[in-house]
Write a protein that holds these residues in place. Structure first.
Motif, PDB file in Angstrom:
ATOM      1  N   ALA A 142       0.691  -0.843  -0.506  1.00  0.00           N
ATOM      2  CA  ALA A 142       0.114   0.480   0.146  1.00  0.00           C
ATOM      3  C   ALA A 142       1.279   1.689   0.018  1.00  0.00           C
ATOM      4  O   ALA A 142       0.550   1.979  -0.619  1.00  0.00           O
ATOM      5  CB  ALA A 142      -0.505  -0.039   1.248  1.00  0.00           C
ATOM      6  N   LEU A 143       2.009   1.223   0.676  1.00  0.00           N
ATOM      7  CA  LEU A 143       2.693   1.970   0.552  1.00  0.00           C
ATOM      8  C   LEU A 143       4.090   1.906   0.465  1.00  0.00           C
ATOM      9  O   LEU A 143       5.096   1.130   0.307  1.00  0.00           O
ATOM     10  CB  LEU A 143       2.956   2.675   2.442  1.00  0.00           C
ATOM     11  CG  LEU A 143       1.736   3.465   2.553  1.00  0.00           C
ATOM     12  CD1 LEU A 143       2.105   3.340   4.267  1.00  0.00           C
ATOM     13  CD2 LEU A 143       1.082   4.731   2.250  1.00  0.00           C
ATOM     14  N   SER A 144       4.756   2.969  -0.930  1.00  0.00           N
ATOM     15  CA  SER A 144       5.792   2.761  -1.440  1.00  0.00           C
ATOM     16  C   SER A 144       6.629   3.837  -0.858  1.00  0.00           C
ATOM     17  O   SER A 144       7.055   4.330   0.109  1.00  0.00           O
ATOM     18  CB  SER A 144       5.995   3.517  -2.740  1.00  0.00           C
ATOM     19  OG  SER A 144       5.874   4.930  -2.319  1.00  0.00           O
ATOM     20  N   ILE A 145       8.258   3.630  -0.690  1.00  0.00           N
ATOM     21  CA  ILE A 145       9.257   3.846  -0.521  1.00  0.00           C
ATOM     22  C   ILE A 145       9.179   5.585  -0.196  1.00  0.00           C
ATOM     23  O   ILE A 145       9.241   6.182   0.579  1.00  0.00           O
ATOM     24  CB  ILE A 145      10.556   3.857  -1.263  1.00  0.00           C
ATOM     25  CG1 ILE A 145      10.891   2.079  -0.839  1.00  0.00           C
ATOM     26  CG2 ILE A 145      11.768   4.880  -0.085  1.00  0.00           C
ATOM     27  CD1 ILE A 145      13.016   1.931  -1.610  1.00  0.00           C
ATOM     28  N   LYS A 146       8.774   6.241  -1.647  1.00  0.00           N
ATOM     29  CA  LYS A 146       8.559   7.528  -1.363  1.00  0.00           C
ATOM     30  C   LYS A 146       7.699   7.892  -0.682  1.00  0.00           C
ATOM     31  O   LYS A 146       7.321   9.923   0.200  1.00  0.00           O
ATOM     32  CB  LYS A 146       8.108   7.895  -3.572  1.00  0.00           C
ATOM     33  CG  LYS A 146       9.446   7.575  -4.243  1.00  0.00           C
ATOM     34  CD  LYS A 146       8.632   8.477  -5.111  1.00  0.00           C
ATOM     35  CE  LYS A 146       9.741   8.499  -6.079  1.00  0.00           C
ATOM     36  NZ  LYS A 146       9.067   8.520  -7.631  1.00  0.00           N
ATOM     37  N   ALA A 147       6.238   7.778  -0.762  1.00  0.00           N
ATOM     38  CA  ALA A 147       5.237   7.576   0.901  1.00  0.00           C
ATOM     39  C   ALA A 147       5.957   7.445   1.958  1.00  0.00           C
ATOM     40  O   ALA A 147       5.609   8.681   2.598  1.00  0.00           O
ATOM     41  CB  ALA A 147       4.706   6.143   0.017  1.00  0.00           C
ATOM     42  N   ILE A 151       6.197  10.389   4.335  1.00  0.00           N
ATOM     43  CA  ILE A 151       5.532  10.161   6.395  1.00  0.00           C
ATOM     44  C   ILE A 151       6.770  10.218   7.017  1.00  0.00           C
ATOM     45  O   ILE A 151       6.972  11.953   8.069  1.00  0.00           O
ATOM     46  CB  ILE A 151       5.541   9.055   6.252  1.00  0.00           C
ATOM     47  CG1 ILE A 151       4.147   8.614   5.562  1.00  0.00           C
ATOM     48  CG2 ILE A 151       4.843   8.615   7.672  1.00  0.00           C
ATOM     49  CD1 ILE A 151       3.260   7.109   5.696  1.00  0.00           C
ATOM     50  N   SER A 152       7.948  10.353   6.746  1.00  0.00           N
ATOM     51  CA  SER A 152       9.057  11.311   7.671  1.00  0.00           C
ATOM     52  C   SER A 152       9.204  12.805   7.302  1.00  0.00           C
ATOM     53  O   SER A 152       9.244  12.982   8.694  1.00  0.00           O
ATOM     54  CB  SER A 152      10.497   9.998   7.233  1.00  0.00           C
ATOM     55  OG  SER A 152      10.269   8.876   7.211  1.00  0.00           O
ATOM     56  N   VAL A 344      12.764  19.925   1.075  1.00  0.00           N
ATOM     57  CA  VAL A 344      14.035  18.599   1.314  1.00  0.00           C
ATOM     58  C   VAL A 344      13.318  17.229   1.186  1.00  0.00           C
ATOM     59  O   VAL A 344      13.500  15.677   0.213  1.00  0.00           O
ATOM     60  CB  VAL A 344      14.657  18.754   2.940  1.00  0.00           C
ATOM     61  CG1 VAL A 344      15.383  17.784   3.284  1.00  0.00           C
ATOM     62  CG2 VAL A 344      15.322  19.611   2.833  1.00  0.00           C
ATOM     63  N   GLY A 345      12.087  17.276   0.988  1.00  0.00           N
ATOM     64  CA  GLY A 345      11.129  15.627   1.276  1.00  0.00           C
ATOM     65  C   GLY A 345      10.679  15.979  -0.860  1.00  0.00           C
ATOM     66  O   GLY A 345      11.301  14.470  -0.970  1.00  0.00           O
TER      67      GLY A 345
END
Length: 427
Positions: A142-147, A151-152, A344-345
């Protein structure tokens, strides 16, 4: 043209009353312990887990290089702080100001470039690392690394926007420093457990690998990069006179973390040591705790570096209560910091080779800011004639080590970038 004032080493001594006022107690500021935690949280970092591999590359002499880098870093951190008070009348506000007072516009641009590459680049890498580790820790389609990166970034944004200076952010750095301590314990425990692992029964060790020594020096020296926040940490201290003791204690603590991780790790894994060392450790609950702590650490360390950058930018565009008023200062500051965390994100998600590109800027920037520029600025602002001959030799030695580390680290990063492009072109 405005005439630039010059001062020699005796000018500071001749104005003791001014310096006493400058270094007087600041009751509204943070404690020495919070300053200590700030430095440990930024400096120790995830580089701790790469040191067993650094010893694999260079041999046992790497442990001695850690100690040597510690001594050099403490010395240059003290010199840099003296540059802030070089005229005995007022404190310079930043590293960039030190560069400008020492070498004019060229010094300002040089320090700004290296400084910005680190205080923006390191949080980008922290978000990439946090997103990657969260994806591995919580496997879900459901969540990729980009997601996970975004979140981070959202988590980092909360303290970054809510807390104005490093005095407030320092409270978080206490938890970051504790996370680093527990992470070291996890690494040491895993190394001890694996001493009985047959996969590592016949690993090799070397005293010194001369061909790889410059690379080892570069990788270890970079682990002491804290100059980008030192000015703001000292500014947020209630007792600025305690700076020398605080920075020496903090860097000494980081070195204990480094040696505690590097020596058992290299002893157990030898020529099979990996970076980070978590890849070697037993696949058990303790290693998963270590992974969680890496995520916690980078999320807590990122606001410290970003706050350092934001404070510089807000001074530049005059986002102050005196200029904007209390309400509008808060509004402008919130917008400014939202834009910064967004940039930054975005970079963390969009730039495919940013890790190796940052390694290039980090090697060049970190080693220059830590070892080379503090000494050159000190010589220019305060002078070198009052130093003893052995101090001059020591300063020359530090500058040479800094230049070697910058050049070798940059060469390694350029090779990595070249491999990235070749790999993508072949696919």
């Amino acid at each position: 043209m405005e005439k630039k004032e010059t001062y020699d080493a005796n000018s500071i001594n001749s104005d003791k009353e001014s310096l006493v006022d400058l270094l007087a107690e600041r009751p509204e500021q943070g404690s020495n312990f919070l300053a200590f935690a700030n430095v440990v949280c930024v400096v120790a970092g995830t580089g701790t887990l790469g040191l067993p591999y650094a010893l694999r590359v260079g041999g046992w002499i790497g442990a001695g290089i850690v100690v040597l880098s510690l001594i050099m870093s403490i010395y240059t951190a003290i010199l840099l702080m003296k540059c802030l008070y070089y005229n005995g009348k007022y404190r310079l506000s930043s590293y960039q100001e030190v560069g400008r007072h020492a070498f004019g516009r060229v010094g300002l641009i040089a320090v700004w470039f290296f400084h910005t590459s680190i205080v923006i680049g390191a949080p980008v890498m922290y978000l990439i690392l946090a997103g990657t580790e969260l994806k591995a820790l919580i496997p879900t389609d459901a969540l990729s690394i980009k997601a996970w990166v975004w979140i981070s970034a959202a988590v980092v944004a909360v303290p970054f926007i809510a807390m104005k200076t490093l005095k407030e952010v320092a409270v978080m750095s206490v938890f970051g420093a504790l996370a680093t301590l527990v992470l070291v314990i996890v690494a040491v425990r895993g190394s001890i457990v694996d001493q009985h692992n047959p996969d590592y029964a016949n690993v090799g060790h070397s005293g010194v690998i001369l061909a790889n020594l410059p690379t080892t020096i570069a990788s270890i020296s970079i682990c002491f990069g804290g100059n980008v926040v030192y000015m703001h940490v000292e500014e947020a201290m209630r007792y600025p006179k305690s700076w020398n003791r605080v920075v020496a204690t903090a860097l000494g603590t980081c070195s204990l973390f480094y040696l505690a991780t590097a020596i058992p790790g290299y002893l157990t894994y030898g020529d099979k040591a990996k970076s980070p060392i978590l890849e070697n450790l037993p696949d058990d609950a303790f290693t998963k705790v270590g992974t969680v702590l890496i995520i916690i650490h980078v999320i807590l360390a990122a606001p410290i570096l970003l706050t350092s950058f934001a404070l510089e930018f807000e001074r530049l565009v005059d986002i102050t209560v005196a200029r904007r008023g209390k309400v509008m200062e808060r509004v402008y500051r919130t917008i400014d910091r939202l834009v910064i965390i967004g940039v930054v994100g975005g970079i963390a998600c969009l730039v495919p080779y940013f890790g190796d590109f940052l390694s290039l800027l980090g090697a060049l920037g970190n080693c220059t800011l830590i070892f080379v520029l503090p000494i050159l600025c000190y010589f220019k602002l305060i002078g070198w004639r009052h130093l003893k001959w052995y101090e001059l030799i020591w300063c020359a030695f530090i500058v040479i080590i800094g230049l070697i580390s910058a050049v070798i680290g940059s060469i390694d990063a350029i090779k990595a970038l070249k491999n990235d492009f070749q790999r993508d072109n072949s696919n």
